[in-house]
Design a protein around this motif. Structure first.
Motif, mmCIF file in Angstrom:
data_model
loop_
_atom_site.group_PDB
_atom_site.id
_atom_site.type_symbol
_atom_site.label_atom_id
_atom_site.label_comp_id
_atom_site.label_asym_id
_atom_site.label_seq_id
_atom_site.Cartn_x
_atom_site.Cartn_y
_atom_site.Cartn_z
ATOM 1 N N ASP A 150 1.041 -1.602 0.141
ATOM 2 C CA ASP A 150 0.047 -0.181 0.242
ATOM 3 C C ASP A 150 0.571 1.217 0.013
ATOM 4 O O ASP A 150 1.500 1.186 1.081
ATOM 5 N N ALA A 151 1.334 2.077 -1.515
ATOM 6 C CA ALA A 151 2.017 3.333 -1.298
ATOM 7 C C ALA A 151 0.970 4.841 -0.171
ATOM 8 O O ALA A 151 2.176 5.273 0.212
ATOM 9 N N ALA A 152 0.089 4.518 -0.124
ATOM 10 C CA ALA A 152 -0.900 5.388 0.454
ATOM 11 C C ALA A 152 -0.257 5.783 1.886
ATOM 12 O O ALA A 152 0.262 6.267 2.630
ATOM 13 N N ALA A 153 0.096 3.873 1.585
ATOM 14 C CA ALA A 153 0.459 4.191 3.661
ATOM 15 C C ALA A 153 2.266 4.345 3.944
ATOM 16 O O ALA A 153 2.461 5.260 4.871
ATOM 17 N N TYR A 154 2.799 3.870 3.158
ATOM 18 C CA TYR A 154 3.428 4.720 3.198
ATOM 19 C C TYR A 154 4.121 6.241 3.194
ATOM 20 O O TYR A 154 4.492 6.586 3.506
ATOM 21 N N ARG A 155 3.726 6.910 2.167
ATOM 22 C CA ARG A 155 3.565 8.030 2.070
ATOM 23 C C ARG A 155 3.402 8.459 3.549
ATOM 24 O O ARG A 155 3.715 9.636 4.158
ATOM 25 N N VAL A 156 2.123 8.383 3.803
ATOM 26 C CA VAL A 156 1.872 9.156 5.694
ATOM 27 C C VAL A 156 3.109 8.704 6.753
ATOM 28 O O VAL A 156 3.381 9.194 7.092
ATOM 29 N N LEU A 157 3.608 7.909 6.371
ATOM 30 C CA LEU A 157 4.046 7.392 6.722
ATOM 31 C C LEU A 157 5.981 8.128 7.089
ATOM 32 O O LEU A 157 6.387 7.925 7.791
ATOM 33 N N VAL A 158 6.058 7.841 5.620
ATOM 34 C CA VAL A 158 7.369 9.846 5.288
ATOM 35 C C VAL A 158 7.149 10.469 5.818
ATOM 36 O O VAL A 158 7.539 10.862 6.782
ATOM 37 N N GLU A 159 5.520 11.191 5.757
ATOM 38 C CA GLU A 159 4.989 12.552 6.462
ATOM 39 C C GLU A 159 5.170 12.495 7.845
ATOM 40 O O GLU A 159 6.143 13.269 8.290
ATOM 41 N N ARG A 160 4.889 11.206 8.265
ATOM 42 C CA ARG A 160 5.247 11.337 9.711
ATOM 43 C C ARG A 160 7.083 10.966 10.301
ATOM 44 O O ARG A 160 6.563 12.198 11.605
ATOM 45 N N HIS A 161 7.847 10.874 9.771
ATOM 46 C CA HIS A 161 8.727 10.519 10.307
ATOM 47 C C HIS A 161 10.407 11.244 9.564
ATOM 48 O O HIS A 161 10.973 11.664 10.105
ATOM 49 N N VAL A 162 9.737 11.549 8.707
ATOM 50 C CA VAL A 162 11.164 11.921 7.833
ATOM 51 C C VAL A 162 11.503 13.331 7.863
ATOM 52 O O VAL A 162 13.011 13.569 8.473
ATOM 53 N N ASP A 163 11.021 13.998 9.335
ATOM 54 C CA ASP A 163 11.376 15.441 9.611
ATOM 55 C C ASP A 163 12.346 14.954 11.217
ATOM 56 O O ASP A 163 12.980 15.569 11.271
ATOM 57 N N ARG A 164 12.283 14.498 11.230
ATOM 58 C CA ARG A 164 13.114 13.466 12.668
ATOM 59 C C ARG A 164 14.047 12.968 12.583
ATOM 60 O O ARG A 164 15.174 12.908 12.539
ATOM 61 N N ALA A 165 13.806 12.402 10.809
ATOM 62 C CA ALA A 165 15.485 11.364 10.711
ATOM 63 C C ALA A 165 16.197 12.627 10.147
ATOM 64 O O ALA A 165 17.889 12.291 10.317
#
Length: 203
Positions: free
Chosen positions: A31-46
């Motif tokens: 599910d690519a949509a779930a992946y996009r949400v996970l990126v939005e949620r964590h990429v700034d912290r990374a």
């Protein structure tokens, strides 16, 4: 709908409202949509962690992007309950930063964001920037493992147990890293200990 069936279809739940484990479960089903949400949620912290480790914007951006790509490419190997996604992500970021193991001499301290505070006057701002620059330079000179442990403990407020998971080591090893890291910082920040009491108080 049959009488008594009031539970919503999981597929109908808005993807943005799901927790990380649910998003990862959907990712395992491609599910690519779930992946996009996970990126939005964590990429700034990374990115923030990589920036503090490397003090270079371009490298930090590359590390953050690579870590999120790895989350997708390794999605089928994810085991629910093994570790929080954030812990796994931090481990990927820290390991990549340690692999790079370079702190460029042209790194600009202004590229590293300062803690948000209420609006200070100009003199206070200048003083805080000077003090903060000293701290960042001191942390950047620590050995890579010490730098990672201090960064995760101070900036991300993580406990020794989670830091141990991220670094792939033991809690006692983390305690040793933090102790030696703080000792190194005390030497580097001699004369300004009062400014960094919250960081140097332990260990």
């Amino acid at each position: 709908m049959a009488e008594g069936k009031s539970v919503a279809d999981p597929a109908a739940v808005p993807v943005g409202s799901l927790d990380d484990d649910a998003l990862l479960a959907r990712m395992k089903a491609d599910d690519a949509a779930a992946y996009r949400v996970l990126v939005e949620r964590h990429v700034d912290r990374a990115y923030a962690l990589a920036l503090r480790m490397l003090r270079n914007v371009a490298d930090a951006e590359d590390v953050a992007q690579d870590s999120m790509v790895k989350a997708w490419t390794h999605r089928h190997a994810w085991e629910p309950g093994r570790a929080q996604f954030s812990t796994w992500l931090y481990r990927v970021v820290v390991n990549r930063c340690i692999d790079l193991t370079r702190l460029p001499s042209n790194a600009n301290i202004d590229d590293v964001p300062e803690p948000a505070e209420d609006k200070p006057d100009a003199v206070e701002t200048l003083h805080r920037r000077e003090v903060y620059s000293r701290l960042e330079r001191a942390i950047s000179r620590l050995p890579a493992q010490q730098r990672a442990a201090v960064t995760l403990a101070y900036y991300d407020d993580l406990g020794n147990g989670e830091i141990a998971q991220i670094l792939g080591t033991t809690v006692s090893a983390v305690e040793s890293l933090l102790k030696r890291g703080r000792q190194g910082l005390r030497q580097a920040l001699r004369g300004s200990e009062g400014e960094f009491r919250h960081l140097l108080a332990q260990g």
